[in-house]
Design an enzyme around this catalytic site. Sequence first.
Site, PDB file in Angstrom:
ATOM      1  N   ASN A 105       0.855  -1.235  -0.207  1.00 49.32           N
ATOM      2  CA  ASN A 105      -0.425   0.046  -0.083  1.00 49.32           C
ATOM      3  C   ASN A 105       0.625   1.892   0.126  1.00 49.32           C
ATOM      4  O   ASN A 105       0.519   2.631  -0.592  1.00 49.32           O
ATOM      5  CB  ASN A 105      -0.816   0.014   1.153  1.00 49.32           C
TER       6      ASN A 105
ATOM      7  N   ARG B  23      -4.223   8.557  -1.674  1.00 48.47           N
ATOM      8  CA  ARG B  23      -5.774   8.271  -0.799  1.00 48.47           C
ATOM      9  C   ARG B  23      -5.152   8.396   0.739  1.00 48.47           C
ATOM     10  O   ARG B  23      -3.789   8.500   1.241  1.00 48.47           O
ATOM     11  CB  ARG B  23      -5.446   6.881  -1.204  1.00 48.47           C
TER      12      ARG B  23
ATOM     13  N   TYR C 298      -1.480   9.611   5.902  1.00 55.83           N
ATOM     14  CA  TYR C 298      -0.364   9.383   5.193  1.00 55.83           C
ATOM     15  C   TYR C 298       0.502  10.525   4.548  1.00 55.83           C
ATOM     16  O   TYR C 298       1.558  11.338   4.347  1.00 55.83           O
ATOM     17  CB  TYR C 298      -0.089   8.051   5.096  1.00 55.83           C
TER      18      TYR C 298
ATOM     19  N   ASN D  18      10.778  -0.486   4.371  1.00 55.79           N
ATOM     20  CA  ASN D  18       9.627  -0.451   5.451  1.00 55.79           C
ATOM     21  C   ASN D  18       8.540  -1.499   5.414  1.00 55.79           C
ATOM     22  O   ASN D  18       7.999  -1.006   4.037  1.00 55.79           O
ATOM     23  CB  ASN D  18       9.091   1.064   4.966  1.00 55.79           C
TER      24      ASN D  18
ATOM     25  N   ALA E 249       2.395  -3.256   7.021  1.00 53.09           N
ATOM     26  CA  ALA E 249       1.461  -4.273   7.646  1.00 53.09           C
ATOM     27  C   ALA E 249       1.734  -5.172   7.434  1.00 53.09           C
ATOM     28  O   ALA E 249       1.696  -6.026   8.547  1.00 53.09           O
ATOM     29  CB  ALA E 249      -0.095  -4.079   7.431  1.00 53.09           C
TER      30      ALA E 249
ATOM     31  N   HIS F  28       4.244  -6.034  10.581  1.00 51.12           N
ATOM     32  CA  HIS F  28       3.004  -6.741  12.099  1.00 51.12           C
ATOM     33  C   HIS F  28       2.384  -8.275  11.652  1.00 51.12           C
ATOM     34  O   HIS F  28       1.902  -8.363  13.059  1.00 51.12           O
ATOM     35  CB  HIS F  28       1.967  -5.836  12.484  1.00 51.12           C
TER      36      HIS F  28
ATOM     37  N   GLU G 259      14.795  -1.044  10.507  1.00 44.18           N
ATOM     38  CA  GLU G 259      13.316  -0.887  10.122  1.00 44.18           C
ATOM     39  C   GLU G 259      12.590   0.232   9.930  1.00 44.18           C
ATOM     40  O   GLU G 259      13.684   0.753  10.127  1.00 44.18           O
ATOM     41  CB  GLU G 259      12.726  -1.733  10.637  1.00 44.18           C
TER      42      GLU G 259
ATOM     43  N   HIS H 156       9.625   3.016   9.435  1.00 41.92           N
ATOM     44  CA  HIS H 156       8.488   3.267   9.534  1.00 41.92           C
ATOM     45  C   HIS H 156       8.014   5.315   9.472  1.00 41.92           C
ATOM     46  O   HIS H 156       8.861   5.412  10.141  1.00 41.92           O
ATOM     47  CB  HIS H 156       7.274   3.128  10.213  1.00 41.92           C
TER      48      HIS H 156
ATOM     49  N   ARG I 264       0.381   4.205  17.654  1.00 45.67           N
ATOM     50  CA  ARG I 264      -0.673   3.903  16.965  1.00 45.67           C
ATOM     51  C   ARG I 264      -0.762   2.574  17.598  1.00 45.67           C
ATOM     52  O   ARG I 264      -1.878   2.414  18.668  1.00 45.67           O
ATOM     53  CB  ARG I 264      -0.529   3.585  15.538  1.00 45.67           C
TER      54      ARG I 264
END
Length: 149
Positions: free
Chosen positions: A11, A18, A23, A74, A77, A80, A98, A100, A107
């Site tokens: 995504n 979007r 974001y 990155n 999702a 997780h 890592e 993000h 969050r």
Amino acid sequence: MTKMLILNGPNLNLLGQRQPEIYGTTTLADIEDMCRAKAEALGVTLTFLQSNAEGALIDAIHGARGVENGIILNAGAYTHTSVALMDAIASAELPVVELHLSNIHAREAFRHKSFIAPVAVGQICGFGPAGYPLAIDALMAHLGRLGTP
Ligand code: CA2
């Protein structure tokens, strides 16, 4: 010459197009431009990839072994959920930073768990697109090459 792979997961191709309220308005192409400018300044050769497919991300990590000096990831999702990505990183014998955009620890609780963190050299999160050039610096520092192209 240092070689780095910047790998973006599911995504993230939608960035800037979007949900800008979550974001932001910076696109992944804008981020790639920032990374290329940073890489050029440091004498780094960059490969920049995005995939929505877990297997393609794993293939890219496998392909980086013996080719790249490190990876900035990155994983979106999959961070997780993906034991498979964790295993791929553990077998790559490469330092992984890592990354993000958001502060995953501020969050939802399900984002606090990262399968990447235990096999990464460190984590950068919460700095938005600026985290990408920071991650390049962090990986260079880890490699002992900051200030030495
Ligand atoms: O903060 C990050 O960089 C994340 O890796 C982004 C992932 C999220 O699942 C992680 O918990 C944290 C989501 C990327 C989705 O990107 C979009 C961009 C624009 C519109 C919709 C989704």
